[in-house]
Motif scaffolding. Structure first.
Motif, PDB file in Angstrom:
ATOM      1  N   GLY A   1       0.704  -0.956  -0.040  1.00  0.00           N
ATOM      2  CA  GLY A   1       0.078   0.036   0.023  1.00  0.00           C
ATOM      3  C   GLY A   1       0.780   1.388   0.056  1.00  0.00           C
ATOM      4  N   GLU A   2       1.943   1.154   0.467  1.00  0.00           N
ATOM      5  CA  GLU A   2       2.971   2.508   0.347  1.00  0.00           C
ATOM      6  C   GLU A   2       3.578   2.541  -0.776  1.00  0.00           C
ATOM      7  N   HIS A   3       3.463   1.491  -2.015  1.00  0.00           N
ATOM      8  CA  HIS A   3       4.180   1.574  -3.089  1.00  0.00           C
ATOM      9  C   HIS A   3       3.392   1.714  -4.357  1.00  0.00           C
TER      10      HIS A   3
ATOM     11  N   ILE B   1       5.605   4.025 -14.571  1.00  0.00           N
ATOM     12  CA  ILE B   1       6.002   3.712 -16.016  1.00  0.00           C
ATOM     13  C   ILE B   1       7.533   3.942 -15.988  1.00  0.00           C
ATOM     14  N   ALA B   2       8.216   3.050 -16.357  1.00  0.00           N
ATOM     15  CA  ALA B   2       9.704   2.905 -16.260  1.00  0.00           C
ATOM     16  C   ALA B   2      10.580   4.053 -17.164  1.00  0.00           C
ATOM     17  N   GLY B   3      11.430   4.961 -16.600  1.00  0.00           N
ATOM     18  CA  GLY B   3      11.827   5.851 -17.607  1.00  0.00           C
ATOM     19  C   GLY B   3      11.153   7.173 -17.612  1.00  0.00           C
ATOM     20  N   THR B   4       9.912   7.259 -16.664  1.00  0.00           N
ATOM     21  CA  THR B   4       9.252   8.393 -16.680  1.00  0.00           C
ATOM     22  C   THR B   4       8.901   8.829 -15.221  1.00  0.00           C
ATOM     23  N   HIS B   5       8.062   9.730 -15.022  1.00  0.00           N
ATOM     24  CA  HIS B   5       7.392  10.220 -13.558  1.00  0.00           C
ATOM     25  C   HIS B   5       5.883   9.846 -13.633  1.00  0.00           C
ATOM     26  N   GLU B   6       5.400   9.304 -14.660  1.00  0.00           N
ATOM     27  CA  GLU B   6       4.105   8.988 -14.764  1.00  0.00           C
ATOM     28  C   GLU B   6       3.732   7.589 -13.893  1.00  0.00           C
ATOM     29  N   ARG B   7       2.721   8.049 -13.039  1.00  0.00           N
ATOM     30  CA  ARG B   7       2.237   6.942 -12.316  1.00  0.00           C
ATOM     31  C   ARG B   7       0.609   7.026 -12.477  1.00  0.00           C
ATOM     32  N   PRO B   8       0.223   5.959 -13.539  1.00  0.00           N
ATOM     33  CA  PRO B   8      -1.107   5.559 -13.909  1.00  0.00           C
ATOM     34  C   PRO B   8      -2.133   5.299 -12.575  1.00  0.00           C
ATOM     35  N   ALA B   9      -3.337   5.698 -12.710  1.00  0.00           N
ATOM     36  CA  ALA B   9      -4.437   5.486 -11.593  1.00  0.00           C
ATOM     37  C   ALA B   9      -4.356   3.854 -11.550  1.00  0.00           C
ATOM     38  N   PRO B  10      -4.865   3.190 -10.677  1.00  0.00           N
ATOM     39  CA  PRO B  10      -4.941   1.977 -10.482  1.00  0.00           C
ATOM     40  C   PRO B  10      -5.863   1.264 -11.175  1.00  0.00           C
TER      41      PRO B  10
ATOM     42  N   ALA C   1       8.147   3.761  -3.929  1.00  0.00           N
ATOM     43  CA  ALA C   1       7.641   4.205  -2.677  1.00  0.00           C
ATOM     44  C   ALA C   1       6.823   5.603  -3.056  1.00  0.00           C
ATOM     45  N   ASP C   2       5.462   5.346  -2.700  1.00  0.00           N
ATOM     46  CA  ASP C   2       4.627   6.423  -2.710  1.00  0.00           C
ATOM     47  C   ASP C   2       4.859   7.635  -2.143  1.00  0.00           C
ATOM     48  N   GLU C   3       4.996   9.033  -2.596  1.00  0.00           N
ATOM     49  CA  GLU C   3       5.168  10.197  -1.896  1.00  0.00           C
ATOM     50  C   GLU C   3       4.304  10.574  -1.159  1.00  0.00           C
ATOM     51  N   ARG C   4       4.608  10.840   0.185  1.00  0.00           N
ATOM     52  CA  ARG C   4       3.851  11.224   1.174  1.00  0.00           C
ATOM     53  C   ARG C   4       4.158  12.469   1.789  1.00  0.00           C
TER      54      ARG C   4
END
Length: 118
Positions: free
Chosen positions: A70-72, A76-85, A106-109
């Motif tokens: 849940g904390e991760h 997408i490799a080589g980007t800063h893109e974190r697609p929605a679940p 790790a998810d940024e908190r």
């Protein structure tokens, strides 16, 4: 989750809840997930979600607990893109090679005190 046969009729797969179809050039997406220098690979249907891939990688392959997973997030490799679940991996994959690479990060908190409003 499984591809339909080329001769299958859509109306034969409709249920009382309706039907969701995903049209994609790729029958399978070759997904790789990297975490702490280790990479795991598996093929998924294009309709699989980012959450499903994360659960497979984090819990089954990298041995994380529910809390740790849940904390991760998948990035997408080589980007800063974190697609929605809920994003289907078929929309993210390379259309020529039918591949997709993620990093499990790790998810940024943001930690901080909340001031009382008085």
């Amino acid at each position: 989750d499984d591809p339909l046969d080329d001769t299958a009729k859509v109306k034969e797969h409709v249920t009382g809840k309706g039907l969701k179809l995903h049209l994609n050039r790729c029958r399978q997406i070759a997904v790789s997930v990297c975490y702490n220098g280790e990479t795991v690979d598996r093929k998924f249907a294009p309709g699989a979600t980012v959450a499903r891939v994360k659960r497979w990688a984090a819990e089954r392959k990298f041995g994380m607990s529910d809390e740790e997973a849940g904390e991760h997030v998948l990035q997408i490799a080589g980007t800063h893109e974190r697609p929605a679940p809920g994003t289907h991996i078929g929309t993210l994959a390379n259309r020529q090679s039918c591949t997709l690479a993620f990093d499990l990060v790790a998810d940024e908190r943001v930690n901080g005190a909340i001031e009382d409003a008085q």
